[in-house]
Motif scaffolding. Structure first.
Motif, mmCIF file in Angstrom:
data_model
loop_
_atom_site.group_PDB
_atom_site.id
_atom_site.type_symbol
_atom_site.label_atom_id
_atom_site.label_comp_id
_atom_site.label_asym_id
_atom_site.label_seq_id
_atom_site.Cartn_x
_atom_site.Cartn_y
_atom_site.Cartn_z
ATOM 1 N N LEU A 160 6.811 68.632 -62.042
ATOM 2 C CA LEU A 160 6.654 69.558 -62.797
ATOM 3 C C LEU A 160 7.562 70.819 -62.311
ATOM 4 O O LEU A 160 7.988 71.679 -62.945
ATOM 5 N N PRO A 161 7.979 70.927 -60.830
ATOM 6 C CA PRO A 161 8.817 72.046 -60.558
ATOM 7 C C PRO A 161 10.069 72.126 -61.255
ATOM 8 O O PRO A 161 10.893 73.049 -61.608
ATOM 9 N N LEU B 74 1.730 63.939 -62.650
ATOM 10 C CA LEU B 74 2.337 65.310 -62.287
ATOM 11 C C LEU B 74 2.635 65.153 -60.916
ATOM 12 O O LEU B 74 1.572 64.925 -59.942
ATOM 13 N N GLY B 75 3.859 65.460 -60.491
ATOM 14 C CA GLY B 75 4.252 65.548 -59.116
ATOM 15 C C GLY B 75 4.797 66.769 -58.624
ATOM 16 O O GLY B 75 5.511 67.536 -59.701
ATOM 17 N N ARG B 76 4.857 67.282 -57.397
ATOM 18 C CA ARG B 76 5.422 68.385 -56.870
ATOM 19 C C ARG B 76 6.748 68.246 -56.254
ATOM 20 O O ARG B 76 7.505 69.138 -56.175
ATOM 21 N N ALA B 77 7.062 67.061 -56.079
ATOM 22 C CA ALA B 77 8.576 66.926 -55.477
ATOM 23 C C ALA B 77 9.590 67.089 -56.483
ATOM 24 O O ALA B 77 9.238 66.808 -57.599
ATOM 25 N N GLN C 100 18.899 68.954 -52.669
ATOM 26 C CA GLN C 100 19.014 70.266 -53.058
ATOM 27 C C GLN C 100 20.011 70.268 -54.150
ATOM 28 O O GLN C 100 20.177 71.232 -54.957
ATOM 29 N N VAL C 101 21.065 69.177 -54.300
ATOM 30 C CA VAL C 101 21.836 69.371 -55.327
ATOM 31 C C VAL C 101 21.411 69.498 -56.681
ATOM 32 O O VAL C 101 21.910 69.936 -57.950
ATOM 33 N N LEU C 102 20.249 68.938 -56.826
ATOM 34 C CA LEU C 102 19.512 69.031 -57.945
ATOM 35 C C LEU C 102 19.139 70.486 -58.589
ATOM 36 O O LEU C 102 19.225 70.848 -59.711
ATOM 37 N N HIS D 70 12.224 75.150 -54.442
ATOM 38 C CA HIS D 70 11.395 75.519 -53.355
ATOM 39 C C HIS D 70 10.252 76.484 -53.773
ATOM 40 O O HIS D 70 9.106 76.339 -53.655
ATOM 41 N N ARG D 71 10.745 77.446 -54.456
ATOM 42 C CA ARG D 71 9.830 78.741 -55.212
ATOM 43 C C ARG D 71 9.051 78.028 -56.193
ATOM 44 O O ARG D 71 8.016 78.429 -56.304
#
Length: 327
Positions: A79-80, A106-109, A114-116, A125-126
């Protein structure tokens, strides 16, 4: 009675391409449906040449059209990487196409490094910090249980079954607080399994969507006629995992007999640590290990992951396992 499902990464094999991977995934889902698995889930991953499930909702439409009765869903949507409104529209559309068959895990990862974040032009991260609020908003967009300034169409009123996914205590605690079913990724994070299940069960708060804890746990499962054959087939999956953890992901390689013996001790230990949530072997061996895992977890559902270089071997694996565990 424990139910069984399938998790597929839409694996791209060496010497193959994405078109073949998508066709293989549809054929695998058809086999899973035919022999009695409950769900067929696809996971969102990005930036890996060996995984073709990044456009998860599009892949699920493909799987839905290839099947008739099995539930299809995400295991999961990260979801992020998205916003709740777009996911509500996508899964509302899927529910309209395949009524009563859609799961939204739903996952948080983020599903990549970081390239994504740079590719998505997002501060992941936010975004991850807002994950709990985004889950609540997404559920409200589908159910209408909160007053929001805009309606998702399609989306509002869709009968989508929402799941929380996790590989740590965070997801377990959030699922418990929101009264959601919970799926734990024990196939790659078995060390946190027992603590996460305990947290989910002891902290669970009933909701209007779920009155008691409902738990799914993942296992790597590859069945063949003999233990040796299954272990050889599993070496493709193991090679891919070692390469991923070494920072060198690629397409799924052909099997190598006695592969583990060729590895340094550190890599052998890494693979051995995953064996507590794995069932690789003959149908009898697989059934015994699945039975022990169910006794350990008391899971309501088990979802089987694991890839083979020969797509027909994985289809046969699902058949052999279900013939034995459902007997």
């Amino acid at each position: 009675m424990t139910q069984f499902s399938v998790l597929d990464l839409v694996t791209v094999r060496e010497g193959s391409d994405v078109s073949e991977a998508l066709a293989d995934a549809a054929a695998l889902a058809q086999t899973a449906e035919k022999v009695g698995y409950k769900r067929f889930w696809v996971a969102e991953h990005h930036g890996s040449p060996g995984i073709a499930g990044g456009a998860t909702s599009v892949v699920l439409a493909h799987i839905g059209h290839a099947t008739r009765t099995i539930r299809v869903g995400s295991g999961g949507v990260m979801l992020p990487n998205h916003n709740p409104f777009v996911i509500a529209e996508q899964f509302g559309t899927l529910d309209a196409l395949f009524p009563g068959r859609i799961d939204l895990g739903l996952g948080r990862a983020p599903g990549a490094g970081q390239v994504l974040a740079q590719a998505l032009r997002k501060d992941l991260h936010r975004a991850a910090e807002y994950f709990p609020q985004d889950v609540v908003e997404l559920r409200a967009l589908l159910t209408g249980d909160l007053e929001l300034p805009i309606m998702a169409t399609p989306g509002l009123g869709a009968k989508v079954e929402m799941w929380m996914l996790g590989s740590s205590l965070f997801g377990a605690q959030l699922a418990a607080r929101l009264g959601m079913p919970y799926a734990f990724a024990s196939h790659f994070a078995p060390a946190h399994l027992d603590a996460a299940l305990e947290a989910y069960r002891t902290q669970f708060r009933p909701s209007e969507y779920l009155d008691k804890p409902h738990l799914m746990a993942a296992m790597t499962m590859i069945a063949a006629e003999t233990d040796h054959e299954a272990e050889t087939l599993a070496s493709s999956h193991e090679q891919a995992f070692v390469r991923l953890r070494s920072g060198d992901p690629g397409r799924l390689p052909p099997p190598i007999p006695e592969y583990r013996a060729t590895l340094p001790m550190q890599a052998q230990a890494m693979l051995e640590s995953l064996s507590t949530a794995a069932a690789v072997g003959s149908p009898r061996t697989v059934a015994e290990r699945v039975e022990r895992f169910i006794a350990r977890t008391n899971a309501d559902e088990i979802i089987f992951s694991g890839a083979t270089y020969d797509p027909a071997a994985r289809r046969r694996s699902l058949e052999l396992a279900m013939e034995r565990i459902a007997a």
